[in-house]
Design a protein around this motif. Structure first.
Motif, short mmCIF file in Angstrom:
data_model
loop_
_atom_site.label_atom_id
_atom_site.label_comp_id
_atom_site.label_asym_id
_atom_site.label_seq_id
_atom_site.Cartn_x
_atom_site.Cartn_y
_atom_site.Cartn_z
N GLU A 174 -32.81 41.50 -23.16
CA GLU A 174 -32.44 42.40 -22.07
C GLU A 174 -33.58 43.35 -21.71
N GLY B 228 -34.72 43.09 -18.04
CA GLY B 228 -34.05 44.14 -17.28
C GLY B 228 -32.54 43.88 -17.29
N SER B 229 -31.80 44.96 -17.23
CA SER B 229 -30.34 44.85 -17.38
C SER B 229 -29.70 43.96 -16.34
N GLU B 230 -30.13 44.08 -15.08
CA GLU B 230 -29.50 43.30 -14.02
C GLU B 230 -29.78 41.81 -14.19
N ALA B 231 -31.03 41.46 -14.45
CA ALA B 231 -31.38 40.05 -14.61
C ALA B 231 -30.72 39.47 -15.86
N TYR B 232 -30.68 40.26 -16.92
CA TYR B 232 -30.05 39.78 -18.15
C TYR B 232 -28.56 39.53 -17.92
N ALA B 233 -27.89 40.46 -17.23
CA ALA B 233 -26.46 40.28 -16.94
C ALA B 233 -26.22 39.03 -16.11
N ALA B 234 -27.16 38.73 -15.20
CA ALA B 234 -27.01 37.53 -14.37
C ALA B 234 -27.14 36.27 -15.24
N GLU C 239 -23.83 35.92 -17.14
CA GLU C 239 -22.75 35.51 -16.25
C GLU C 239 -22.86 34.03 -15.89
#
Length: 513
Positions: A355, A359-365, A368
């Motif tokens: 992460e 980055g948090s956004e790319a990791y969350a993607a 998901e």
């Protein structure tokens, strides 16, 4: 009184009675005359008789014609009895409503439903095929549906329980080699690929031979399952697999469906920097995605750096084969897919420590997307298994280390892939050898506590089953370069090596150790 006096008296009485009778009769005759008047009683002359002039003789009145006797009064007709009132006519019964026309199933809907039901029936799932058709409104009167149901009944009646559940074999593979030239290029990794991997052409040939020999793919949940007893305890028992005569069930699994960095590019991804595919990759798919058709497919980077999608690994190839041969899969069964966690899953970089780099956004993607693919695979019949978090040897490590690794998989991988009760031992290393598991074995106790009930090792035997009280354990056979080169006789029940062997494979294949 003297006797004579009595006689006289009697005679006088008789005479008086007779006189009375005569007078009464005379009076009756007088009064009954039609010309009788009251003057006849007084005896006085009429006014014409009192003059001195002699009256002309009065002619006797012509006798009135005898009046016809008054007609007897017509009898008053007895009043006709009033007719009993006719019963009011019963109202005409309301016409029965015309039966509604039987629902007609739209042709397109009917065609699609029959096609789907036929696919289920081809995979021996006749109960599901029936339910699907009988959910259509009006199915009872549709001749196509009733004919299909009769066909399903006849085919199901011909199925037989497989008699040797404890002899069901289990084969497994690693990632399939999509480009032989890149995999067998002579670098340090090519030796391992030659030993532990199978090429796409070999895998496809194996599927064809297994199918022709009557093998049918089943799930481990078809082979054995856990039941709850009346006293609340649990136990394992063999299932019942219903197949036509001559068919043989088998299980399949694939290890390390992670697409490690060393296979797809120039970095290994074992540190905190996630690996990405690049043109230097060794000829393997680098990720599973869900295509526009809703089916899993693979992304693959070609030597020129372009990314294409297609049948570059086991999942889409097996799916395609089953679509062409639906009777190769028992009630929709697919293979077991086993995952570690130390570089992410399914080609997505989901290790928590990534992460920071992503980055948090790319990791969350990434998380998901991986979860979506895993959920789709489950829905389409694939079983998910743990292959440990760090691919450590559970047979060699202590109970605390095994428990810690299993807990880490549960904490970081399970939230993405979902819960599982299947453990495929890394390196095929069992925790107890051939001895049945008991809770006195601390490793088994820890793994059981984490929810595992199915345990699979690597074993060269045709089959190895251990149906314990609270678990099922089985061996698996590796269909790779090492086994085919060094122990071809161990695979003779499945296929002849010469019918499968890829000519691009380097020989000799290295030995283990």
């Amino acid at each position: 009184m003297s006797r004579e006096s009595k006689i006289i008296r009697i005679l006088l009485s008789i005479a008086a009675v007779l006189l009375f009778i005569l007078l009464a009769m005379g009076a009756y005759l007088l009064f009954s005359r039609p010309d009788f008047t009251m003057q006849d009683l007084s005896g006085e002359p009429s006014s014409s008789e009192q003059t001195d002039v002699p009256a002309e003789p009065v002619p006797e009145p012509e006798p009135e014609p005898e009046s016809e006797p008054a007609p007897e009064p017509e009898p008053v007709p007895e009043p006709e009895p009033e007719p009993e009132p006719e019963p009011e006519p019963e109202p005409d019964p309301e016409p029965e409503p015309e039966p509604e026309p039987e629902p007609v199933i739209p042709p397109e809907q009917l065609e699609a439903a029959i096609a789907e039901a036929d696919l289920l029936a081809a995979g021996y799932d006749y109960p599901a095929a029936r339910v699907l058709l009988q959910e259509l409104e009006g199915w009872e009167t549709d001749p196509q549906i009733t004919a299909r149901l009769e066909e399903y009944d006849a085919a199901e009646a011909a199925l037989k329980p497989y008699p040797n559940m404890s002899t069901i074999t289990h084969v497994f593979f690693h990632s399939l080699i999509a480009d032989n030239a890149r995999a067998f290029d002579g670098d340090s990794d090519s030796v391992g690929y030659n030993m532990y991997m199978t090429t796409i052409s070999e895998f496809e040939a194996i599927l064809e031979i297994l199918y022709k020999k009557g093998y049918v793919l089943v799930s481990p949940y078809d082979v054995a399952y856990e039941v709850t007893n009346e006293d609340g305890s649990v136990s394992f028992r063999y299932g019942e697999i219903l197949l036509p005569e001559g068919k043989t069930p088998f299980m399949m699994s694939q290890d390390d469906v992670n697409y490690y960095g060393y296979m797809i590019g120039s970095t290994d991804g074992m540190n905190e920097i996630p690996a990405r595919p690049d043109p230097t990759g060794d000829g393997f798919a680098h990720r599973i995605i869900i295509g526009e058709d809703g089916l899993p497919t693979c992304e693959y980077m070609q030597p020129d750096g372009t990314v294409v999608t297609g049948d570059y690994d086991l999942v889409p190839i097996l799916n395609r084969f089953i679509a062409e041969h639906p009777d190769f899969s028992y009630r929709g069964a697919r293979a077991i897919l086993a995952f570690t966690g130390y570089e992410g899953v399914l080609g997505y970089r989901t290790k928590p420590s990534y992460e920071t780099a992503l980055g948090s956004e790319a990791y969350a993607a990434e998380v998901e997307a991986a979860a979506f693919v895993a959920d789709t695979l489950r829905q389409q019949g694939w079983d998910i298994a743990s292959h440990s978090y760090g691919h450590i040897n559970y047979g060699d490590r202590g109970a605390e280390r095994v428990a810690a690794d299993a807990d880490k998989w549960e904490a970081t991988v399970e939230p993405i892939l979902g819960e599982t009760d299947i453990l495929i031992y890394p390196h095929g290393s069992d925790i107890e050898g051939l001895v049945p598991y008991t809770f006195n074995n601390a490793k088994f106790a820890a793994l059981y506590e984490d929810g595992f009930r199915y345990y699979f090792t690597v074993d060269s035997s045709v089959y190895f089953h251990d149906l314990g009280d609270v678990y099922f354990r089985g061996g698996r056979r590796n269909l790779d370069g090492y086994r085919m080169w060094h122990h071809p006789y161990m695979l003779e029940d499945l296929y002849a090596i010469e019918d499968v062997w890829d000519p691009d494979r380097p020989t000799p294949v290295a030995s283990i150790g």
